[in-house]
Design a protein around this motif. Structure first.
Motif, PDB file in Angstrom:
ATOM      1  N   LYS A 132       0.846  -1.199   0.000  1.00 55.66           N
ATOM      2  CA  LYS A 132       0.000   0.000   0.000  1.00 55.66           C
ATOM      3  C   LYS A 132       0.875   1.240   0.000  1.00 55.66           C
ATOM      4  O   LYS A 132       1.925   1.272   0.636  1.00 55.66           O
ATOM      5  N   ASP A 135      -3.316   6.214  -1.321  1.00 54.95           N
ATOM      6  CA  ASP A 135      -4.627   5.552  -1.292  1.00 54.95           C
ATOM      7  C   ASP A 135      -4.685   4.399  -2.296  1.00 54.95           C
ATOM      8  O   ASP A 135      -5.745   4.020  -2.771  1.00 54.95           O
ATOM      9  N   MET A 136      -3.498   3.857  -2.617  1.00 49.00           N
ATOM     10  CA  MET A 136      -3.416   2.801  -3.629  1.00 49.00           C
ATOM     11  C   MET A 136      -2.882   1.498  -3.068  1.00 49.00           C
ATOM     12  O   MET A 136      -2.155   1.489  -2.076  1.00 49.00           O
ATOM     13  N   GLU A 137      -3.239   0.402  -3.731  1.00 47.69           N
ATOM     14  CA  GLU A 137      -2.654  -0.907  -3.456  1.00 47.69           C
ATOM     15  C   GLU A 137      -1.991  -1.407  -4.723  1.00 47.69           C
ATOM     16  O   GLU A 137      -2.582  -1.316  -5.808  1.00 47.69           O
ATOM     17  N   HIS A 138      -0.772  -1.933  -4.596  1.00 50.40           N
ATOM     18  CA  HIS A 138      -0.074  -2.537  -5.736  1.00 50.40           C
ATOM     19  C   HIS A 138      -0.134  -4.051  -5.581  1.00 50.40           C
ATOM     20  O   HIS A 138       0.318  -4.594  -4.581  1.00 50.40           O
ATOM     21  N   LEU A 145      -2.750  -1.884 -10.111  1.00 50.59           N
ATOM     22  CA  LEU A 145      -2.954  -0.947  -9.003  1.00 50.59           C
ATOM     23  C   LEU A 145      -4.451  -0.888  -8.727  1.00 50.59           C
ATOM     24  O   LEU A 145      -5.253  -0.914  -9.661  1.00 50.59           O
ATOM     25  N   LYS A 147      -7.034   1.651  -7.122  1.00 54.84           N
ATOM     26  CA  LYS A 147      -7.169   3.032  -6.657  1.00 54.84           C
ATOM     27  C   LYS A 147      -8.646   3.403  -6.653  1.00 54.84           C
ATOM     28  O   LYS A 147      -9.314   3.312  -7.689  1.00 54.84           O
ATOM     29  N   GLU A 148      -9.142   3.772  -5.480  1.00 53.74           N
ATOM     30  CA  GLU A 148     -10.558   4.138  -5.312  1.00 53.74           C
ATOM     31  C   GLU A 148     -11.467   3.049  -5.881  1.00 53.74           C
ATOM     32  O   GLU A 148     -12.451   3.334  -6.577  1.00 53.74           O
ATOM     33  N   LYS A 151      -9.378  -0.759 -10.905  1.00 53.30           N
ATOM     34  CA  LYS A 151      -8.155  -1.491 -11.233  1.00 53.30           C
ATOM     35  C   LYS A 151      -7.429  -0.770 -12.367  1.00 53.30           C
ATOM     36  O   LYS A 151      -8.019  -0.475 -13.401  1.00 53.30           O
ATOM     37  N   LYS A 204       0.100   6.976 -14.044  1.00 47.82           N
ATOM     38  CA  LYS A 204      -0.827   6.020 -13.426  1.00 47.82           C
ATOM     39  C   LYS A 204      -0.912   6.174 -11.910  1.00 47.82           C
ATOM     40  O   LYS A 204      -1.946   5.873 -11.316  1.00 47.82           O
ATOM     41  N   ILE A 205       0.178   6.618 -11.282  1.00 50.97           N
ATOM     42  CA  ILE A 205       0.162   6.654  -9.809  1.00 50.97           C
ATOM     43  C   ILE A 205       0.018   8.055  -9.222  1.00 50.97           C
ATOM     44  O   ILE A 205      -0.366   8.178  -8.069  1.00 50.97           O
TER      45      ILE A 205
END
Length: 229
Positions: A132, A135-138, A145, A147-148, A151, A204-205
C-alpha cells in the motif's frame, strides 16, 4: 527452505522441462509438471502452485490463453512466462492476460533460480501479496494498481519498476541500479527508455504527474519513491 514452495513447470520441450525440474528440485522446491496448455490448466487449478513457469508457445493452448483462463478462474499466484520472443516485452500484451513476469529463452539456470528465490522470500516470510502507498494498493502478481476501487493495469516493466521502488521506499535509487534490476545484465537499454517508462508510470500513480507526490527525480542520480506510511 522454511516453507514448502510448489512450482508448476509447463513446457512441451521434454529436455528443457527435465533440466528445469531437476535443478529446482535440487534447490528444495516441490515440482509439478505439464506438457501442454489443456493439461496445465487442470493441473494448476488442482495443485494451486505458488509459482507457475509457463511456456509461451505450446500445443493445445498457448501460454497466453492458459494464463488468461487461469486468471478468469481466480488463480492469483505468480505466473512467469518463458518466452523466446525477443521483442520489447511491453509490446506483448502480457498485462491483458495476466502474466506476473517473464524470463527470456535461452536462460541461464542460475539466473532463473535467483529470480525465483527473490520472489519466494516474500512467500516464505508470509509477506502480503500486495503493498500500500497513499490511497493505492499494488498487486504485483496480477500487475495491477487498485485506486478508489478501480483497477489500473501496469505493463510488465512498469510493474517491475514499481515493485523495486516499493522495496526501496524513501531511499535514493540510481538509474544504473534500477536498469539492472528491471532489464538485467544483458540489456543495452538506455536511460531515455527508462525515463519513458517512469513518465508512463507517473501518469498512473500520481494525481499530477508534473508535480509528483511519490516518484521524485533526484537530478543527476536517479529517483526517490517517497511514502510517509
Amino acid at each position: 527452505m522454511q516453507k514448502e514452495i510448489k512450482i508448476a513447470i509447463v513446457e512441451d520441450d521434454e529436455n528443457l522441462r527435465f533440466l528445469v525440474s531437476n535443478r529446482l528440485e535440487k534447490e528444495g522446491y516441490k515440482i509439478v509438471e505439464a506438457s501442454d496448455g489443456n493439461m496445465a490448466i487442470k493441473l494448476i487449478l488442482e495443485e494451486q502452485p505458488n509459482i507457475v513457469l509457463l511456456d509461451w508457445m505450446m500445443p493445445g493452448k498457448e501460454g497466453s490463453e492458459v494464463c488468461s483462463e487461469l486468471r478468469k478462474k481466480g488463480f492469483e499466484n505468480i505466473i512467469i512466462m518463458m518466452t523466446a520472443k525477443s521483442q520489447d516485452l511491453d509490446k506483448i500484451d502480457a498485462y491483458n492476460f495476466g502474466v506476473s513476469d517473464y524470463v527470456t529463452k535461452p536462460f541461464n539456470m542460475d539466473v532463473l533460480v535467483a529470480m525465483l528465490d527473490s520472489k519466494v522470500k516474500y512467500l516464505v516470510n508470509d509477506k502480503p501479496d500486495h503493498s500500500k502507498f497513499g490511497d493505492m494498493e499494488h498487486h504485483p502478481n496480477i500487475h495491477s494498481l487498485i485506486k478508489e476501487g478501480k483497477k489500473i493495469e501496469l505493463t510488465i516493466l512498469e510493474n517491475r519498476i514499481l515493485l523495486y521502488f516499493l522495496e526501496n521506499k524513501n531511499k535514493v535509487v540510481s538509474r544504473d541500479d534500477l536498469m539492472m534490476e528491471v532489464w538485467g545484465y544483458n540489456s543495452d537499454v538506455n536511460t531515455r527508455t527508462l525515463d519513458m517508462h517512469i513518465v508512463r508510470l507517473r501518469k498512473k500513480i500520481e494525481s499530477n504527474a508534473d508535480r509528483p507526490e511519490f516518484l521524485k527525480t533526484i537530478r543527476g542520480i536517479g529517483y526517490l519513491f517517497k511514502d510517509e506510511e
